[in-house]
Structure formats: structure tokens, C-alpha cells
Design an enzyme around this catalytic site. Structure first.
Site, mmCIF file in Angstrom:
data_model
loop_
_atom_site.group_PDB
_atom_site.id
_atom_site.type_symbol
_atom_site.label_atom_id
_atom_site.label_comp_id
_atom_site.label_asym_id
_atom_site.label_seq_id
_atom_site.Cartn_x
_atom_site.Cartn_y
_atom_site.Cartn_z
ATOM 1 N N TYR A 138 14.894 15.693 113.663
ATOM 2 C CA TYR A 138 13.461 15.764 113.445
ATOM 3 C C TYR A 138 12.835 14.854 114.690
ATOM 4 C CZ TYR A 138 12.993 11.344 110.656
ATOM 5 O OH TYR A 138 12.990 10.161 109.915
ATOM 6 N N ARG A 146 15.347 21.448 111.138
ATOM 7 C CA ARG A 146 16.476 21.123 110.171
ATOM 8 C C ARG A 146 17.032 22.455 109.632
ATOM 9 N NH1 ARG A 146 14.430 17.176 105.662
ATOM 10 N NH2 ARG A 146 16.662 17.131 105.351
ATOM 11 N N GLY A 156 2.621 2.508 97.142
ATOM 12 C CA GLY A 156 2.471 2.164 98.571
ATOM 13 C C GLY A 156 1.857 0.689 98.861
ATOM 14 N N ASP A 213 13.005 4.866 100.992
ATOM 15 C CA ASP A 213 14.339 4.727 100.645
ATOM 16 C C ASP A 213 14.963 3.340 100.477
ATOM 17 O OD1 ASP A 213 14.588 7.550 101.035
ATOM 18 O OD2 ASP A 213 14.740 7.373 103.155
#
Length: 318
Positions: free
Chosen positions: A94, A111, A234, A264
């Protein structure tokens, strides 16, 4: 029965990320920065650096590009014996165009049909994957192809049957599938999870959560039946529950250099605490890890357990 071979195993695509820094445009680029990426790979690399025994199963082309994607994971200490090296397959990539306001970051995926998207349940060494304390799965891999969806569903079911704990990150990607398709596919998989991660936006969009963050957290706990649920908010930080208590951990102030991989990193921090027997502490680690991810270039956080502990102590909390 002895200790499992691994403390953390996972299945997912390793991508190559090509990017230009803020102030440059992809269409006028003379050169690109290259980083390895991929949700599960990011979590595995972070946890391996924090000292846990980690393994990743995936498929990569047996080429310079496949090795380029695998090398940072190997350097972090992730066991890659479960990688299928394919002759002639393609690498998922990407492209990222970083930007400053008023423009937003632009991402272009390339992808489709990658080696990893063609994984089937028959490709996996299930005994090895399940020789672990925790198997981590995400909604991204389930979205890649019908066979990948079957891989994730089987992984969750096999782990449950084997008495292996499962962590699951909803990780909805609108470029890969619709909210309706994602919710239908992920709900049964989520119901095998002991530890569930979900962004507040995804809780609303996919599962109809509403109300305060605490109400949304409880909604997700009931929908999934997971004992432990982590709702990411967030800039408002992270909310977690073990079913008895609810804890909030504020976001760590940071100067943002690279937003990608922060979710992650947060999951890795929470799992670091979970593996150490302390989910509450894990939320703190998760907030610090997300801050580290935002302040480092690339999707994979480079840190140590000692540094993480020191920062978790030093940065004010609620």
C-alpha cells in the site's frame, strides 16, 4: 503438560508500505520510503520486542520483496517458520501520502490477490499455531478473501476447542468490505474471543452501539460475550473492562509523526499486560505504546519492556 512453545501466535498478511513524507505528492514522487506493515505483523513484532515468544503464520512470495517484508519481523524476534513461501505469487502493498492540514493522509491499497489473500485452512500448521497462550486474530484478515475468512473462523473455533485464549481486533476497513458484510462475518468469530478490541466508531457502525463510551463498552461485551473488552476512543484514550470493573486510560500526549500502526501498538500494549496477568496495567501500556507508535516512523514500534515500564511510570495517568 509443559509450557506452550509460544505465548502469542497470529495469522495475517505482511504488507510493504511505500510512502512519501508530508509536503510531497505521490504523483510527483522521485523516491519512496519502504516499511513492513500489516495489523497482525505489527502486534507480533511489538510483543516480540517486549520479550514474548511470538509466531506469525502467513504467505509471502519467495522473492526479494517477500524477504524485505519478513526481515523486520525476523529482526524483532518473531518466529516465521509458519510462513508459506510461494513461487511467483504477488506481494500485498500500500501507498501512503502523508499530509498536513487542510489535507488528510491518502492511502492507496494494492493487495488484491496477494499470496496472503490466497491462504486456506489447509496451508496452516494448526498444532503449531495453537501451541500458545494466546491466538490473536483480526477482521482485516477475514476481509481479504473467502478463504481467509474461513481461516480466521476456523482459527477461532479450533482455539476454543483446544482451550487456547483468543484475542480479536475488529479492525474494520471500509475499503475491504461493507459494515453489513463485516458484522455478519465477524460476529460468530468474536464470540470465541476472550479479549476483544474494537474502535468506538466500529462499535457504532457495525454493531449498533450507542450512548456513552461506558455504555458502548458494555454493549460490545454483551454482543461478543467476551470476558474482557477494550474500546479505543482515539484522542480520548481507551476504555477497558474485565466484566467486573471498568477502567479509562487517557491518551498519551505526543507529537504525531506517523499515525499508521497506532491501533496495533495499543493492542500490543494491552496484550503485554494481559500476558503478564494485569489487564488494567495493559491499558496503561497500550496508551503508552500508541503514543510511541505515533511518534515513530513506520508501522512497527521499536521499544523494549524496560523503556515501556519506565514511560508507563513517568507519564501522568488519571
Amino acid at each position: 503438560m509443559g509450557h506452550p512453545q509460544f505465548e502469542f501466535t497470529t495469522i495475517g498478511e505482511i504488507l510493504l508500505r511505500y510512502s512519501v513524507p508530508a509536503g510531497q505528492r505521490l504523483e510527483a514522487a522521485a523516491q519512496l520510503e519502504v516499511h513492513a506493515a500489516g495489523a497482525e505483523a505489527n502486534v507480533a513484532a511489538a510483543l516480540a520486542r517486549l520479550g514474548w515468544r511470538c509466531a506469525l503464520a502467513t504467505a509471502l512470495p519467495a522473492s526479494a520483496l517477500g524477504r524485505l517484508a519478513a526481515n523486520p519481523l525476523r529482526a524483532a524476534g518473531v518466529d516465521l517458520a509458519g510462513v508459506h513461501w510461494r513461487e511467483g505469487g504477488r506481494m500485498g502493498v500500500y501507498y501512503v501520502e502523508f499530509a498536513e492540514p487542510p489535507r488528510a493522509i491518502q492511502v492507496i491499497y494494492d493487495r488484491a490477490g496477494s499470496c496472503a489473500a490466497q491462504l486456506t485452512p489447509a496451508d496452516l500448521d494448526w498444532d503449531r499455531l495453537l501451541d500458545t497462550r494466546l491466538l490473536h486474530l483480526t477482521g482485516i484478515t477475514a476481509a481479504l478473501s473467502p478463504t481467509c475468512q474461513e481461516v480466521v473462523a476456523q482459527a477461532a473455533a479450533r482455539a476454543r476447542a483446544a482451550g487456547v485464549s483468543v484475542s480479536f481486533d475488529v479492525n474494520y476497513r471500509g475499503r475491504l468490505w461493507t459494515p453489513e458484510a463485516a458484522a455478519a462475518a465477524l460476529l460468530p468469530i468474536m464470540q470465541s474471543a476472550d479479549l476483544l478490541f474494537c474502535k468506538a466508531d466500529d462499535a457504532v457502525r457495525l454493531f449498533g452501539a450507542a450512548g456513552t463510551p461506558a455504555q458502548m463498552l458494555e454493549h460490545m461485551r454483551q454482543v461478543a460475550g467476551a470476558r474482557q473488552v477494550v474500546l479505543t476512543l482515539g484522542a480520548e484514550g481507551v476504555l477497558g473492562t474485565d466484566g467486573a470493573s471498568v477502567w479509562h486510560e487517557p491518551a498519551v500526549p505526543t507529537r504525531i509523526l506517523d499515525r499508521l500502526g497506532a491501533g496495533d501498538a495499543l493492542a500490543a500494549g494491552v496484550i503485554h499486560g494481559w500476558l503478564g496477568g494485569d489487564l488494567r496495567r495493559g491499558l496503561r501500556y497500550g496508551a503508552v505504546m500508541a503514543g510511541l507508535a505515533l511518534s515513530q516512523h513506520g508501522d512497527q514500534v521499536v521499544t523494549t519492556a524496560a523503556e515501556l515500564d519506565a514511560l508507563a511510570r513517568a507519564i501522568p495517568s488519571e
